[in-house]
Motif scaffolding. Structure first.
Motif, PDB file in Angstrom:
ATOM      1  N   VAL A  11     -42.279  24.442  29.516  1.00 20.61           N
ATOM      2  CA  VAL A  11     -41.922  23.187  30.160  1.00 20.61           C
ATOM      3  C   VAL A  11     -40.858  22.570  29.261  1.00 20.61           C
ATOM      4  O   VAL A  11     -40.987  22.579  28.040  1.00 20.61           O
ATOM      5  N   TYR A  12     -39.786  22.078  29.860  1.00 24.95           N
ATOM      6  CA  TYR A  12     -38.680  21.562  29.050  1.00 24.95           C
ATOM      7  C   TYR A  12     -38.198  20.219  29.560  1.00 24.95           C
ATOM      8  O   TYR A  12     -38.307  19.908  30.746  1.00 24.95           O
ATOM      9  N   LEU A  13     -37.664  19.435  28.636  1.00 26.12           N
ATOM     10  CA  LEU A  13     -37.138  18.109  28.937  1.00 26.12           C
ATOM     11  C   LEU A  13     -35.665  18.082  28.559  1.00 26.12           C
ATOM     12  O   LEU A  13     -35.308  18.378  27.413  1.00 26.12           O
ATOM     13  N   ILE A  14     -34.835  17.737  29.516  1.00 24.87           N
ATOM     14  CA  ILE A  14     -33.392  17.609  29.279  1.00 24.87           C
ATOM     15  C   ILE A  14     -33.036  16.126  29.276  1.00 24.87           C
ATOM     16  O   ILE A  14     -33.460  15.367  30.149  1.00 24.87           O
ATOM     17  N   HIS A  15     -32.281  15.733  28.276  1.00 24.39           N
ATOM     18  CA  HIS A  15     -31.832  14.347  28.085  1.00 24.39           C
ATOM     19  C   HIS A  15     -30.369  14.252  28.504  1.00 24.39           C
ATOM     20  O   HIS A  15     -29.538  15.044  28.054  1.00 24.39           O
ATOM     21  N   PHE A  16     -30.041  13.294  29.366  1.00 27.21           N
ATOM     22  CA  PHE A  16     -28.649  13.071  29.784  1.00 27.21           C
ATOM     23  C   PHE A  16     -27.956  12.154  28.791  1.00 27.21           C
ATOM     24  O   PHE A  16     -28.570  11.200  28.291  1.00 27.21           O
ATOM     25  N   ASP A  17     -26.686  12.415  28.515  1.00 30.98           N
ATOM     26  CA  ASP A  17     -25.931  11.583  27.564  1.00 30.98           C
ATOM     27  C   ASP A  17     -25.840  10.137  28.031  1.00 30.98           C
ATOM     28  O   ASP A  17     -25.753   9.225  27.221  1.00 30.98           O
ATOM     29  N   ARG A  18     -25.843   9.932  29.338  1.00 28.15           N
ATOM     30  CA  ARG A  18     -25.939   8.596  29.922  1.00 28.15           C
ATOM     31  C   ARG A  18     -26.648   8.755  31.268  1.00 28.15           C
ATOM     32  O   ARG A  18     -26.611   9.830  31.867  1.00 28.15           O
ATOM     33  N   PRO A  19     -27.311   7.709  31.741  1.00 26.64           N
ATOM     34  CA  PRO A  19     -28.051   7.839  32.997  1.00 26.64           C
ATOM     35  C   PRO A  19     -27.139   8.120  34.189  1.00 26.64           C
ATOM     36  O   PRO A  19     -25.989   7.688  34.224  1.00 26.64           O
ATOM     37  N   TYR A  20     -27.687   8.844  35.137  1.00 26.50           N
ATOM     38  CA  TYR A  20     -27.031   9.038  36.431  1.00 26.50           C
ATOM     39  C   TYR A  20     -27.901   8.309  37.447  1.00 26.50           C
ATOM     40  O   TYR A  20     -29.031   8.726  37.715  1.00 26.50           O
ATOM     41  N   ALA A  81     -40.057   9.820  31.646  1.00 31.15           N
ATOM     42  CA  ALA A  81     -39.758  10.937  30.748  1.00 31.15           C
ATOM     43  C   ALA A  81     -39.255  10.471  29.389  1.00 31.15           C
ATOM     44  O   ALA A  81     -39.445  11.159  28.391  1.00 31.15           O
ATOM     45  N   SER A  82     -38.656   9.297  29.335  1.00 25.36           N
ATOM     46  CA  SER A  82     -38.164   8.798  28.047  1.00 25.36           C
ATOM     47  C   SER A  82     -39.304   8.612  27.046  1.00 25.36           C
ATOM     48  O   SER A  82     -39.080   8.640  25.839  1.00 25.36           O
ATOM     49  N   ARG A  83     -40.542   8.484  27.541  1.00 26.85           N
ATOM     50  CA  ARG A  83     -41.696   8.357  26.647  1.00 26.85           C
ATOM     51  C   ARG A  83     -41.968   9.643  25.890  1.00 26.85           C
ATOM     52  O   ARG A  83     -42.676   9.645  24.895  1.00 26.85           O
ATOM     53  N   PHE A  84     -41.428  10.759  26.380  1.00 26.84           N
ATOM     54  CA  PHE A  84     -41.618  12.061  25.747  1.00 26.84           C
ATOM     55  C   PHE A  84     -40.377  12.540  25.000  1.00 26.84           C
ATOM     56  O   PHE A  84     -40.382  13.602  24.405  1.00 26.84           O
ATOM     57  N   CYS A  85     -39.292  11.769  25.062  1.00 28.33           N
ATOM     58  CA  CYS A  85     -37.991  12.232  24.584  1.00 28.33           C
ATOM     59  C   CYS A  85     -37.703  11.797  23.142  1.00 28.33           C
ATOM     60  O   CYS A  85     -37.524  10.602  22.873  1.00 28.33           O
ATOM     61  N   PRO A  86     -37.605  12.752  22.227  1.00 27.53           N
ATOM     62  CA  PRO A  86     -37.276  12.385  20.844  1.00 27.53           C
ATOM     63  C   PRO A  86     -35.860  11.828  20.707  1.00 27.53           C
ATOM     64  O   PRO A  86     -35.586  11.074  19.774  1.00 27.53           O
ATOM     65  N   LEU A  87     -34.964  12.144  21.645  1.00 25.79           N
ATOM     66  CA  LEU A  87     -33.604  11.614  21.586  1.00 25.79           C
ATOM     67  C   LEU A  87     -33.554  10.148  22.006  1.00 25.79           C
ATOM     68  O   LEU A  87     -32.561   9.461  21.764  1.00 25.79           O
ATOM     69  N   CYS A  88     -34.630   9.678  22.630  1.00 29.35           N
ATOM     70  CA  CYS A  88     -34.747   8.257  22.994  1.00 29.35           C
ATOM     71  C   CYS A  88     -35.543   7.483  21.945  1.00 29.35           C
ATOM     72  O   CYS A  88     -35.905   6.345  22.151  1.00 29.35           O
ATOM     73  N   GLY A  89     -35.832   8.149  20.831  1.00 23.08           N
ATOM     74  CA  GLY A  89     -36.531   7.485  19.737  1.00 23.08           C
ATOM     75  C   GLY A  89     -38.025   7.724  19.707  1.00 23.08           C
ATOM     76  O   GLY A  89     -38.718   7.157  18.883  1.00 23.08           O
ATOM     77  N   VAL A  90     -38.517   8.575  20.593  1.00 27.93           N
ATOM     78  CA  VAL A  90     -39.948   8.870  20.624  1.00 27.93           C
ATOM     79  C   VAL A  90     -40.232  10.002  19.660  1.00 27.93           C
ATOM     80  O   VAL A  90     -39.504  10.988  19.613  1.00 27.93           O
ATOM     81  N   ARG A  91     -41.277   9.857  18.879  1.00 28.30           N
ATOM     82  CA  ARG A  91     -41.683  10.914  17.948  1.00 28.30           C
ATOM     83  C   ARG A  91     -42.868  11.654  18.555  1.00 28.30           C
ATOM     84  O   ARG A  91     -43.953  11.095  18.650  1.00 28.30           O
ATOM     85  N   PRO A  92     -42.668  12.908  18.982  1.00 29.83           N
ATOM     86  CA  PRO A  92     -43.761  13.656  19.607  1.00 29.83           C
ATOM     87  C   PRO A  92     -44.926  13.884  18.653  1.00 29.83           C
ATOM     88  O   PRO A  92     -44.731  14.063  17.445  1.00 29.83           O
ATOM     89  N   HIS A  93     -46.119  13.887  19.212  1.00 31.72           N
ATOM     90  CA  HIS A  93     -47.322  14.211  18.436  1.00 31.72           C
ATOM     91  C   HIS A  93     -47.357  15.707  18.198  1.00 31.72           C
ATOM     92  O   HIS A  93     -46.921  16.494  19.034  1.00 31.72           O
ATOM     93  N   ALA A  94     -47.868  16.133  17.069  1.00 39.95           N
ATOM     94  CA  ALA A  94     -48.042  17.560  16.804  1.00 39.95           C
ATOM     95  C   ALA A  94     -49.094  18.107  17.751  1.00 39.95           C
ATOM     96  O   ALA A  94     -50.058  17.417  18.078  1.00 39.95           O
TER      97      ALA A  94
END
Length: 95
Positions: A11-20, A81-94
C-alpha cells in the motif's frame, strides 16, 4: 493490477507538490511498486495522477505499508491522507 484476494503487496501514499482541487495525496496498492510508480509517471496509472501530471503538479512517494487491498481500503476510508504523510509533517509510528 488484478491479484487473488488476500494477496500481500504494498500500500503506498503519494504526496502532490501542491493540491489539485481537493486532492493532495493518492493512496494505492500494488504487488510491484517500481512498475506501478513507472506507470503513474508515464500517465498510464490512476486517472487522478494523470490529471495531476497534466496540470504540471509533481508528486513523490511519501510512505509505504505492507498489506492487502483490504488495508488500502481501510486507509482510504479513514480519510485525511495527510494524517499518514511524513512529507506533511506526520511522523509514522513504527510497525
Amino acid at each position: 493490477m488484478t491479484a487473488p484476494a488476500g494477496t500481500v503487496g504494498t500500500v503506498y501514499l503519494i504526496h502532490f507538490d501542491r493540491p489539485y482541487r481537493h486532492a493532495a495525496h493518492y493512496t494505492g496498492w500494488t504487488v510491484d511498486l517500481d512498475t506501478r510508480l513507472a506507470e503513474h509517471a508515464a500517465g498510464r496509472g490512476a486517472r487522478l495522477l494523470a490529471v495531476v501530471q497534466a496540470a504540471g503538479i509533481g508528486w513523490r512517494l511519501a510512505r509505504t505499508w505492507p498489506g492487502t487491498r483490504s488495508r488500502e481500503r481501510q486507509i482510504k476510508k479513514q480519510g485525511g491522507a495527510s494524517r499518514f504523510c511524513p512529507l506533511c509533517g506526520v511522523r509514522p509510528h513504527a510497525t
